[in-house]
Motif scaffolding. Structure first.
Motif, PDB file in Angstrom:
ATOM      1  N   GLU A  72      21.424  37.083  33.231  1.00 25.37           N
ATOM      2  CA  GLU A  72      21.659  36.215  32.063  1.00 25.37           C
ATOM      3  C   GLU A  72      22.894  36.517  31.226  1.00 25.37           C
ATOM      4  OE1 GLU A  72      17.471  34.915  30.143  1.00 25.37           O
ATOM      5  OE2 GLU A  72      17.671  36.449  31.675  1.00 25.37           O
ATOM      6  N   GLU A  73      23.201  37.826  31.084  1.00 27.18           N
ATOM      7  CA  GLU A  73      24.319  38.133  30.169  1.00 27.18           C
ATOM      8  C   GLU A  73      25.661  37.577  30.643  1.00 27.18           C
ATOM      9  OE1 GLU A  73      23.650  42.133  32.284  1.00 27.18           O
ATOM     10  OE2 GLU A  73      22.442  40.520  31.495  1.00 27.18           O
ATOM     11  N   LEU A  74      25.705  37.153  31.907  1.00 24.73           N
ATOM     12  CA  LEU A  74      26.959  36.555  32.404  1.00 24.73           C
ATOM     13  C   LEU A  74      27.073  35.064  32.062  1.00 24.73           C
ATOM     14  CD1 LEU A  74      27.465  38.150  35.912  1.00 24.73           C
ATOM     15  CD2 LEU A  74      29.164  38.062  34.086  1.00 24.73           C
ATOM     16  N   LEU A  75      25.943  34.435  31.729  1.00 26.71           N
ATOM     17  CA  LEU A  75      25.967  32.995  31.492  1.00 26.71           C
ATOM     18  C   LEU A  75      26.814  32.654  30.271  1.00 26.71           C
ATOM     19  CD1 LEU A  75      22.274  32.022  32.291  1.00 26.71           C
ATOM     20  CD2 LEU A  75      24.268  31.964  33.795  1.00 26.71           C
ATOM     21  N   GLY A  76      27.634  31.631  30.413  1.00 31.59           N
ATOM     22  CA  GLY A  76      28.517  31.239  29.313  1.00 31.59           C
ATOM     23  C   GLY A  76      29.762  32.108  29.228  1.00 31.59           C
ATOM     24  N   LYS A  77      29.954  32.975  30.246  1.00 30.12           N
ATOM     25  CA  LYS A  77      31.138  33.853  30.239  1.00 30.12           C
ATOM     26  C   LYS A  77      31.988  33.591  31.481  1.00 30.12           C
ATOM     27  CE  LYS A  77      29.366  37.393  27.287  1.00 30.12           C
ATOM     28  NZ  LYS A  77      27.927  37.626  27.468  1.00 30.12           N
ATOM     29  N   THR A  78      33.263  33.954  31.347  1.00 30.43           N
ATOM     30  CA  THR A  78      34.178  33.814  32.477  1.00 30.43           C
ATOM     31  C   THR A  78      34.486  35.208  33.021  1.00 30.43           C
ATOM     32  OG1 THR A  78      35.121  31.910  31.382  1.00 30.43           O
ATOM     33  CG2 THR A  78      36.416  32.837  33.159  1.00 30.43           C
ATOM     34  N   ALA A  79      34.443  35.348  34.336  1.00 33.45           N
ATOM     35  CA  ALA A  79      34.768  36.653  34.934  1.00 33.45           C
ATOM     36  C   ALA A  79      35.670  36.445  36.144  1.00 33.45           C
ATOM     37  CB  ALA A  79      33.478  37.351  35.364  1.00 33.45           C
ATOM     38  N   LYS A  80      36.426  37.479  36.470  1.00 29.86           N
ATOM     39  CA  LYS A  80      37.260  37.434  37.687  1.00 29.86           C
ATOM     40  C   LYS A  80      36.380  37.800  38.877  1.00 29.86           C
ATOM     41  CE  LYS A  80      42.030  38.086  36.460  1.00 29.86           C
ATOM     42  NZ  LYS A  80      42.077  38.041  34.998  1.00 29.86           N
ATOM     43  N   VAL A  81      36.442  36.978  39.914  1.00 26.08           N
ATOM     44  CA  VAL A  81      35.544  37.164  41.048  1.00 26.08           C
ATOM     45  C   VAL A  81      36.344  37.114  42.345  1.00 26.08           C
ATOM     46  CG1 VAL A  81      33.541  36.194  42.248  1.00 26.08           C
ATOM     47  CG2 VAL A  81      33.676  36.020  39.771  1.00 26.08           C
ATOM     48  N   LYS A  82      36.054  38.101  43.224  1.00 23.32           N
ATOM     49  CA  LYS A  82      36.715  38.108  44.534  1.00 23.32           C
ATOM     50  C   LYS A  82      35.782  37.452  45.552  1.00 23.32           C
ATOM     51  CE  LYS A  82      38.544  41.340  47.885  1.00 23.32           C
ATOM     52  NZ  LYS A  82      38.820  42.740  48.136  1.00 23.32           N
ATOM     53  N   ILE A  83      36.315  36.477  46.297  1.00 24.37           N
ATOM     54  CA  ILE A  83      35.489  35.748  47.264  1.00 24.37           C
ATOM     55  C   ILE A  83      35.305  36.625  48.514  1.00 24.37           C
ATOM     56  CG2 ILE A  83      35.308  33.646  48.677  1.00 24.37           C
ATOM     57  CD1 ILE A  83      35.301  33.083  45.630  1.00 24.37           C
ATOM     58  N   VAL A  84      34.004  36.908  48.838  1.00 25.73           N
ATOM     59  CA  VAL A  84      33.746  37.767  49.994  1.00 25.73           C
ATOM     60  C   VAL A  84      33.072  37.021  51.148  1.00 25.73           C
ATOM     61  CG1 VAL A  84      33.691  39.920  48.679  1.00 25.73           C
ATOM     62  CG2 VAL A  84      31.576  38.589  48.951  1.00 25.73           C
ATOM     63  N   GLU A  85      32.505  35.860  50.830  1.00 26.75           N
ATOM     64  CA  GLU A  85      31.858  35.076  51.882  1.00 26.75           C
ATOM     65  C   GLU A  85      32.074  33.617  51.517  1.00 26.75           C
ATOM     66  OE1 GLU A  85      27.819  36.902  52.401  1.00 26.75           O
ATOM     67  OE2 GLU A  85      27.424  34.882  53.200  1.00 26.75           O
ATOM     68  N   THR A  86      32.294  32.782  52.511  1.00 29.07           N
ATOM     69  CA  THR A  86      32.583  31.401  52.146  1.00 29.07           C
ATOM     70  C   THR A  86      32.036  30.406  53.173  1.00 29.07           C
ATOM     71  OG1 THR A  86      34.430  29.859  51.939  1.00 29.07           O
ATOM     72  CG2 THR A  86      34.964  31.945  52.920  1.00 29.07           C
ATOM     73  N   SER A  87      31.528  29.287  52.654  1.00 33.90           N
ATOM     74  CA  SER A  87      31.071  28.221  53.546  1.00 33.90           C
ATOM     75  C   SER A  87      31.755  26.938  53.092  1.00 33.90           C
ATOM     76  CB  SER A  87      29.552  28.074  53.469  1.00 33.90           C
ATOM     77  OG  SER A  87      29.204  27.567  52.216  1.00 33.90           O
ATOM     78  N   ARG A  88      31.401  25.786  53.740  1.00 38.27           N
ATOM     79  CA  ARG A  88      32.108  24.548  53.389  1.00 38.27           C
ATOM     80  C   ARG A  88      31.999  24.222  51.903  1.00 38.27           C
ATOM     81  NH1 ARG A  88      29.899  21.410  58.559  1.00 38.27           N
ATOM     82  NH2 ARG A  88      31.325  22.368  60.039  1.00 38.27           N
ATOM     83  N   LEU A  89      30.813  24.415  51.357  1.00 34.00           N
ATOM     84  CA  LEU A  89      30.610  23.943  49.983  1.00 34.00           C
ATOM     85  C   LEU A  89      30.544  25.045  48.941  1.00 34.00           C
ATOM     86  CD1 LEU A  89      28.042  21.109  50.683  1.00 34.00           C
ATOM     87  CD2 LEU A  89      30.478  20.895  50.208  1.00 34.00           C
ATOM     88  N   GLY A  90      30.161  26.247  49.359  1.00 32.64           N
ATOM     89  CA  GLY A  90      29.971  27.285  48.355  1.00 32.64           C
ATOM     90  C   GLY A  90      30.583  28.606  48.784  1.00 32.64           C
ATOM     91  N   ASN A  91      30.625  29.546  47.826  1.00 33.15           N
ATOM     92  CA  ASN A  91      31.236  30.837  48.102  1.00 33.15           C
ATOM     93  C   ASN A  91      30.384  31.928  47.474  1.00 33.15           C
ATOM     94  OD1 ASN A  91      34.117  29.753  48.890  1.00 33.15           O
ATOM     95  ND2 ASN A  91      33.520  28.702  47.029  1.00 33.15           N
ATOM     96  N   ILE A  92      30.417  33.102  48.080  1.00 31.08           N
ATOM     97  CA  ILE A  92      29.793  34.270  47.462  1.00 31.08           C
ATOM     98  C   ILE A  92      30.932  35.174  47.022  1.00 31.08           C
ATOM     99  CG2 ILE A  92      28.218  36.231  47.792  1.00 31.08           C
ATOM    100  CD1 ILE A  92      26.643  33.781  48.338  1.00 31.08           C
ATOM    101  N   GLY A  93      30.805  35.687  45.797  1.00 32.18           N
ATOM    102  CA  GLY A  93      31.869  36.538  45.296  1.00 32.18           C
ATOM    103  C   GLY A  93      31.356  37.836  44.696  1.00 32.18           C
ATOM    104  N   GLU A  94      32.288  38.747  44.477  1.00 30.84           N
ATOM    105  CA  GLU A  94      31.968  40.003  43.775  1.00 30.84           C
ATOM    106  C   GLU A  94      32.785  40.052  42.505  1.00 30.84           C
ATOM    107  OE1 GLU A  94      31.174  42.812  47.671  1.00 30.84           O
ATOM    108  OE2 GLU A  94      32.980  43.182  46.443  1.00 30.84           O
ATOM    109  N   ILE A  95      32.107  40.397  41.425  1.00 27.68           N
ATOM    110  CA  ILE A  95      32.828  40.429  40.145  1.00 27.68           C
ATOM    111  C   ILE A  95      33.757  41.641  40.133  1.00 27.68           C
ATOM    112  CG2 ILE A  95      32.515  40.683  37.645  1.00 27.68           C
ATOM    113  CD1 ILE A  95      29.938  39.019  38.080  1.00 27.68           C
ATOM    114  N   VAL A  96      35.019  41.386  39.791  1.00 29.67           N
ATOM    115  CA  VAL A  96      35.959  42.508  39.769  1.00 29.67           C
ATOM    116  C   VAL A  96      36.386  42.847  38.328  1.00 29.67           C
ATOM    117  CG1 VAL A  96      36.852  42.205  42.108  1.00 29.67           C
ATOM    118  CG2 VAL A  96      37.923  40.943  40.267  1.00 29.67           C
ATOM    119  N   ALA A  97      36.232  41.927  37.404  1.00 32.97           N
ATOM    120  CA  ALA A  97      36.551  42.219  35.990  1.00 32.97           C
ATOM    121  C   ALA A  97      35.910  41.188  35.087  1.00 32.97           C
ATOM    122  CB  ALA A  97      38.043  42.194  35.775  1.00 32.97           C
TER     123      ALA A  97
END
Ligand code: SAH
Ligand code: F3S
Length: 433
Positions: A408-433
């Protein structure tokens, strides 16, 4: 105990906003709260879409289902574009319906509630100055209408007959709403209209002149707002002034919807779209030059009356050249009251299905190429939604959907995310900052 509503919203973002407006009116004036289920509701609303025929056919079986499941005395209301289009016929065909409320009569929701068998579907009704109560489905994002109706009369489209003529909402109302939304946590504003970049051509009373570019600037001056999106702009009105504002205003998200409909200049003429294949390509290319990171989405209709193989090849050619990041594609569906439904040379269904499949297959190949390019890149993601399994979801500035581990604490916030997995419509990322 307060009364409860259950609402089903079909169709476009404008319907989502109309539903929010109805909920706001119902809770403010009648103390309604959301029901957990249909069985629990005192009022069941179906906010309908009539752009294609299929959902309209489904409506009546759905009303039947709801009528069986609803509790004794609960009311059923049919709202939205199919309500505008079919009017009292809905009650004749489905007597369990208590009222019919058209897409341009949303503010009358608390009136029709108390009038047995009310039918309010006037498409000349002017709600452009109505100050609706506040309700947002998402605390982090606010939808705001900037106009009602549509003046375009595309020959395939029923919307001008269900939502009436285009009237811009006064800028001061829009800005007031945007400020209020920003003060209550919405860092993203989504401006809505059928034809947003035509904003300001007609107000229902005297108002200071402002066009869409001016409106974008004014909204972006609200400090707490970080992101601005809008839908739908019309390719015809994508002049240089608009593209330049889009490119240089850092708060405007770099994702553009450019509804193509067809790549054939001949078919575009028959559709009464007002632009040619060359104009569309010119605008899309200019946009990609000005904003290299932009993602472009589109709507395409295949099988419009008279569409030949060569016309369809023109559509495929635009798809190859523009490389849209997202395509909403549909088979042409003849709609009542529209000129195209009376055109000769309707395309056989098998032909339209084949073309649709070819378009979608080719676009899927392109998406597979694009997804590889996202891998390993870092994007700013604005998180808006909790997902199962300890994940949160949000979007990049250019509208890629990204999920990452988080709470929850991430909701309404912007973070830098590195894309580690990707499909046609969506992506999985890891927060880097
Ligand atoms: N003003 C909006 C259009 C709203 S209708 C815009 O420009 O995006 C949404 C989409 O539905 C249209 O872009 C079109 O692709 C599709 N559509 C509208 N009428 C249709 C019909 N008769 N058959 C198939 N698709 C249709
Ligand atoms: Fe329909 Fe064309 Fe307006 S698609 S909503 S008539 S811009």
């Amino acid at each position: 105990m307060s009364k409860k509503y259950y609402i089903e919203t079909l169709g476009c973002a404008m319907n989502v906003r109309d539903s929010e407006h109805m909920i706001a009116e119902l809770s403010l004036k009648e103390g309604y709260e959301e029901a957990d289920s249909i069985e629990d509701a005192d009022l069941i609303l179906i906010n309908t879409c009539s752009v294609r025929e299929k959902p309209v056919q489904k409506l009546f079986s759905e009303i039947g289902q709801f009528a069986k499941r609803k509790k004794e005395g609960a009311k059923i209301g049919v709202c939205g574009c199919t309500a505008s289009h079919l009017g009292e016929e809905i009650i004749k065909r489905a007597p369990s319906v208590d009222f019919v409320l058209g897409a341009r009569n949303v503010s009358k929701i608390t009136e029709v509630l108390h009038k047995p068998k009310a039918v309010e579907v006037d498409i000349d009704y002017d709600e452009s100055g109505y100050a609706f109560g506040e309700f947002r489905t998402s605390p982090y994002k606010a939808y705001i209408n900037i106009s009602i109706g549509c003046d375009k009369q595309c020959s395939f489209c029923i919307v001008p007959h269900t939502r009436g003529e285009e009237i811009s909402i006064p800028a001061e109302l829009i800005l007031q709403e945007a400020k209020k939304a920003a003060q209550t946590g919405a860092k993203e504003i989504f401006l809505l209209g059928q034809n947003v970049n035509n904003y300001g051509r007609r107000f229902s009373s005297d108002h200071p002149k402002m066009n869409f570019t001016g409106l974008l600037r004014a909204v972006s001056e609200i400090e707490q707002i970080e992101r601005i999106r809008f839908t739908s702009p019309h390719p015809l009105h994508m002049d240089d002034e608009f593209l330049e504002e889009f490119a240089k205003n850092p708060k405007i998200c770099k994702s553009m919807h450019m509804p193509l409909q067809s790549g054939s200049t001949g078919i575009l003429k028959q559709m009464k779209r007002g632009y040619s294949k060359e104009w569309f390509l010119n605008r899309a290319q200019k946009l990609r030059e000005m904003v290299p990171d932009v993602s472009i989405s589109t709507d395409i209709i295949v099988g419009f009356p008279g569409e030949s193989e060569a016309d369809f090849e023109d559509t495929m050619d635009v798809v190859e050249k523009v490389r849209f990041e997202q395509i909403f594609s549909f088979k042409y569906s003849p709609r009542p009251m529209t000129p195209a439904s009376e055109y000769e040379r309707q395309v056989p269904d098998e032909v339209a299905s084949k073309r649709l499949k070819r378009l979608q297959d080719r676009h899927n190949e392109m998406l597979d190429e694009m997804k590889v390019q996202r891998l390993g890149k870092i994007y700013e993601v604005y998180f808006e939604e909790l997902k199962p399994g300890g994940m949160v979801a949000g979007r990049t500035d250019n509208n890629w959907l990204v999920k990452a581990e988080g709470s929850e604490e991430l909701l309404g916030k912007t973070a830098k995310v590195k894309i580690v997995e990707t499909s046609r419509l969506g992506n999985i990322g890891e927060i880097v900052a």
